[in-house]
Design a protein around this motif. Structure first.
Motif, PDB file in Angstrom:
ATOM      1  N   ILE A 129      32.133  47.448  47.051  1.00 15.77           N
ATOM      2  CA  ILE A 129      32.846  48.297  46.100  1.00 15.77           C
ATOM      3  C   ILE A 129      33.744  49.279  46.849  1.00 15.77           C
ATOM      4  N   VAL A 130      33.258  49.826  47.968  1.00 19.28           N
ATOM      5  CA  VAL A 130      34.084  50.702  48.794  1.00 19.28           C
ATOM      6  C   VAL A 130      35.322  49.955  49.271  1.00 19.28           C
ATOM      7  N   ASN A 131      35.136  48.718  49.726  1.00 26.58           N
ATOM      8  CA  ASN A 131      36.249  47.901  50.204  1.00 26.58           C
ATOM      9  C   ASN A 131      37.262  47.660  49.087  1.00 26.58           C
ATOM     10  N   LEU A 132      36.765  47.338  47.912  1.00 25.57           N
ATOM     11  CA  LEU A 132      37.656  47.073  46.780  1.00 25.57           C
ATOM     12  C   LEU A 132      38.443  48.317  46.382  1.00 25.57           C
ATOM     13  N   SER A 133      37.818  49.481  46.481  1.00 21.19           N
ATOM     14  CA  SER A 133      38.509  50.715  46.114  1.00 21.19           C
ATOM     15  C   SER A 133      39.705  50.993  47.018  1.00 21.19           C
ATOM     16  N   ARG A 134      39.741  50.325  48.167  1.00 21.49           N
ATOM     17  CA  ARG A 134      40.843  50.512  49.123  1.00 21.49           C
ATOM     18  C   ARG A 134      41.854  49.371  49.073  1.00 21.49           C
ATOM     19  N   ASN A 135      41.643  48.416  48.163  1.00 24.99           N
ATOM     20  CA  ASN A 135      42.485  47.205  48.146  1.00 24.99           C
ATOM     21  C   ASN A 135      43.265  47.039  46.851  1.00 24.99           C
TER      22      ASN A 135
ATOM     23  N   SER B 162      32.006  55.163  44.716  1.00 22.41           N
ATOM     24  CA  SER B 162      33.366  54.752  45.084  1.00 22.41           C
ATOM     25  C   SER B 162      34.040  53.959  43.974  1.00 22.41           C
ATOM     26  N   PHE B 163      33.258  53.461  43.025  1.00 26.15           N
ATOM     27  CA  PHE B 163      33.846  52.797  41.861  1.00 26.15           C
ATOM     28  C   PHE B 163      34.854  53.705  41.163  1.00 26.15           C
ATOM     29  N   PHE B 164      34.542  54.988  41.113  1.00 30.20           N
ATOM     30  CA  PHE B 164      35.413  55.926  40.408  1.00 30.20           C
ATOM     31  C   PHE B 164      36.653  56.289  41.225  1.00 30.20           C
ATOM     32  N   SER B 165      36.758  55.734  42.429  1.00 28.32           N
ATOM     33  CA  SER B 165      37.957  55.921  43.246  1.00 28.32           C
ATOM     34  C   SER B 165      38.939  54.770  43.097  1.00 28.32           C
TER      35      SER B 165
END
Length: 420
Positions: A112-118, A138-141
């Motif tokens: 999920i952290v990775n997806l929040s940056r992509n 990090s979902f909320f990011s």
């Protein structure tokens, strides 16, 4: 073979392989329709396909793609595969879908952290394990999210939550979060159009404030429902259990549950009232409330679960029909009607619909109660074109019922009655 022949042969070979010569973005789109492991295997086709899979922006990962007994017990093949996928992937990930029953998904947080940056815009996470998984903050990011479907998560909004500015579709299933958190979550999604809360069992109130919401689906349990959704066009509310056991629940300054739920939905065109929701709406002094205009002035299609042996539900349904002057299609699911009932409850049913054209009655029984209800519809619907009756276990003469209804007083001379 001379040089001109070799050159022509190469041209002919390239002409045959049209797909390999397509633009990389088009080839990546083609691969997005394949199971992810099959898409990766295309890297052996030729040098033109070697790295195409690394640019796929739509990833659909299902646990049944991964079965292996060769990995250590503390790490699944799914974990290893997705980790490597993120490591080798090149470019944005617009859509990510994951379906798994793995109950020790240690890697999900970092994914999920990775997806929040992509640049993720469409996210689907379906967990079918027994326990709910705590959603990583990090979902909320993920600021670019436009569509979200989460299943079996425990969700806690961070204190600095500011909303999803692009989100238009939000679907939760078997997720744990309070009604207050749902209100806060939805209120800060200015473009939200589609909201679904399936298997909501937090036993809290639901207050939904959304100026843009057009579609709403709720099933589960709640203590009260209050809608402020002026653009809502389609809604289905399925209440598993009446929270107050028949007593009036007065919150928010409203005299009845009808007022609290529906006075903020002036544009609704399609409505589903399932299981105990009509019983919930029947609580309070709704008959004493005289709205300046019909509450459902644009309603065209209605699906209704009703207990014909319950006088309060009959009154609530009558009130609903009186406030739906443009209703055209009606689907009624009859429940709990007693064979021994003398039909007095349905006889008091006041039905008036000047625009009703199609009616379907499900779970019909040939008793006085159900027949009185059907006859009241026939008597009061001048534009009715079709009346369809169905029963789960018909052990009676269906044609005899149809003949009886044709002999009953009818406001429409063109109505066709059938029994499935």
């Amino acid at each position: 073979m001379d040089g001109s022949q070799q050159k022509q042969g190469k041209v002919d070979e390239e002409a045959k392989d049209i797909i390999s010569n397509l633009d990389e973005t088009i080839k990546a789109k083609i691969l997005s329709y394949l199971p992810i492991k099959e898409a990766i295997r295309t890297n052996i086709l030729s040098s033109k396909w070697r790295y195409t899979w690394t640019t796929i922006s739509e990833l659909d990962i299902r646990e049944d793609y991964f079965h292996s007994n060769k990995l250590p017990a503390n790490r699944s093949s799914l974990d290893k595969f997705v980790d490597n996928l993120f490591l080798l992937h090149n470019g944005p990930i617009h859509s990510f879908k994951l379906s798994t029953k793995h109950n020790r998904l240690y890697a999900l947080d970092r994914w999920i952290v990775n997806l929040s940056r992509n640049g993720i815009s469409e996210l689907t996470l379906v967990l079918t394990c027994k326990n709910k998984y705590k959603l990583h903050s990090s979902f909320f990011s993920c600021k670019n999210l436009m569509s979200v479907y989460l299943c079996n998560f425990s969700i806690k909004l961070p204190q600095d939550y500011e909303g999803f500015k692009l989100l238009s579709v939000l679907k939760f299933e078997s997720c744990s979060l309070t009604g207050a958190e749902i209100e806060r979550l939805v209120r800060n999604c200015a473009l939200l159009k589609d909201l679904s809360l399936r298997k909501f069992r937090e036993r809290s109130g639901l207050r939904i404030v959304s100026p843009s919401l057009e579609r709403l689906s709720i099933d589960g349990n709640f203590t009260y429902l209050q809608l402020f959704t002026p653009m809502l066009a389609r809604a289905c509310v399925d209440l598993e259990k009446n929270p107050s056991g028949g007593s009036c629940v007065q919150k928010g300054g409203c005299r009845s549950n009808f007022s609290r739920a529906f006075h903020g939905v002036p544009e609704i065109k399609m409505l589903g009232i399932r299981r105990h929701f009509l019983q919930y709406l029947a609580q309070g002094n709704f008959l004493e409330e005289k709205p300046l205009r019909p509450i459902f002035s644009h309603l065209k299609v209605l699906t209704l679960d009703i207990d014909l042996s319950n006088p309060m539900e009959i009154l609530a349904a009558s009130f609903l029909f009186d406030n739906a002057p443009t209703l055209e299609e009606l689907d009624v699911i009859i429940s709990n009607s007693s064979e021994g009932n003398d039909g007095s409850a349905s006889a008091s049913f006041t039905f008036s619909s000047q625009h009703l054209k199609e009616v379907c009655l499900e779970n019909f029984k040939p008793n006085e109660l159900d027949l009185a209800f059907v006859k009241s519809i026939l008597f009061s619907s001048p534009l009715l074109q079709t009346l369809t009756i169905s029963s789960h276990n018909p052990d009676y003469n269906k044609q005899a019922i149809v003949d009886l209804l044709y002999q009953s007083p009818r406001a429409s001379n063109v109505v066709k009655i059938s029994h499935l």
